[in-house]
Design an enzyme around this catalytic site. Structure first.
Site, PDB file in Angstrom:
ATOM      1  N   LYS A  79       0.831  -1.207   0.000  1.00  0.00           N
ATOM      2  CA  LYS A  79       0.000   0.000   0.000  1.00  0.00           C
ATOM      3  C   LYS A  79       0.871   1.265   0.000  1.00  0.00           C
ATOM      4  CE  LYS A  79      -1.597   2.552   3.172  1.00  0.00           C
ATOM      5  NZ  LYS A  79      -2.112   3.046   4.430  1.00  0.00           N
ATOM      6  N   ASP A 104      -6.176   1.068   0.574  1.00  0.00           N
ATOM      7  CA  ASP A 104      -6.211   1.501   1.970  1.00  0.00           C
ATOM      8  C   ASP A 104      -7.605   1.159   2.518  1.00  0.00           C
ATOM      9  OD1 ASP A 104      -7.946   3.332   0.876  1.00  0.00           O
ATOM     10  OD2 ASP A 104      -7.042   5.077   1.837  1.00  0.00           O
TER      11      ASP A 104
END
Ligand code: SF4
Length: 213
Positions: A122, A141
């Site tokens: 991420k 996310d």
């Protein structure tokens, strides 16, 4: 499957209407600044991170400067972002590695990024997508995770599996748009509590999984 591709095209075109210039809301000027800001943004609003980094980036102009300060001082400098002990530790370890292995620079490949301590796909995607404009993957996310599930684009719960599902659906030239756009959609419309389905331009194509309306 073709239905899924039509669905994703409709979703992307609606997202482009809402967020034509979708980008992350963290302030940064260099890849290192974006990496540090992304670490600080865990469990914290971008607005608060931006307030902290305004002075932080002046005090710490390069990776080496983060490694030379006492950790207690760094903790105090980033305290308003929460979880500051862990974040200070991560920032120092990451910067130590940048100095030792990458001449103080942030590497520009996924393979190298994820070798940095505490940096998962991420965070790596945020930096690679945004600072290096590279289609390395799709950031997943908390917002992208929630919105993708509600839209019916994935049945997975694990961020890396969700990213794989999305990467199969979304064409690669849209990856750097899709991540930030879905983050913004999740932040302002498809919120965790009380999503604004009635004013959402995706409502006609959304499966509204786990939503009661
Ligand atoms: S219709 Fe509702 S659940 Fe679906 S994307 Fe829009 S806000 Fe989210």
């Amino acid at each position: 499957m073709s239905n899924n591709f039509q669905l994703i095209e409709t979703i992307i075109s609606h997202l482009k209407q809402s967020f034509p210039n979708a980008t992350y809301e963290l302030d940064w000027e260099t890849p290192l600044q974006l990496l540090v800001a992304t670490i600080l943004a865990a469990q914290c609003t971008d607005e608060r991170v931006n307030k902290v980094t305004k002075t932080l980036f002046i005090k710490y102009p390069n990776a080496q400067s983060y490694t030379q300060v006492d950790i207690l001082e760094l903790e105090q400098d980033i305290k308003p972002t929460g979880f500051y002990r862990n974040k200070a530790k991560t920032i120092q370890s990451v910067c130590q590695q940048l100095v030792e292995r990458f001449n103080g620079e942030v590497p520009n490949t996924m393979a190298e990024m994820v070798t940095l301590p505490g940096v998962a796909r991420k965070t790596a995607n945020v930096v690679l997508n945004t600072a290096f404009n590279m289609s390395s993957g799709i950031i997943v996310d908390t917002h992208v995770l929630r919105v993708s599930q509600r839209l019916g684009l994935t049945k997975n719960k694990n961020p890396e599996k969700i990213e794989q599902d999305l990467m199969k659906l979304v064409s690669q030239d849209e990856w750097t748009f899709f991540g930030p756009a879905v983050v913004l959609h999740g932040r302002y419309t498809c919120t965790a509590k009380n999503p604004k389905c009635l004013e959402c331009n995706l409502q006609t194509v959304c499966e509204k999984i786990n939503i009661e309306v």
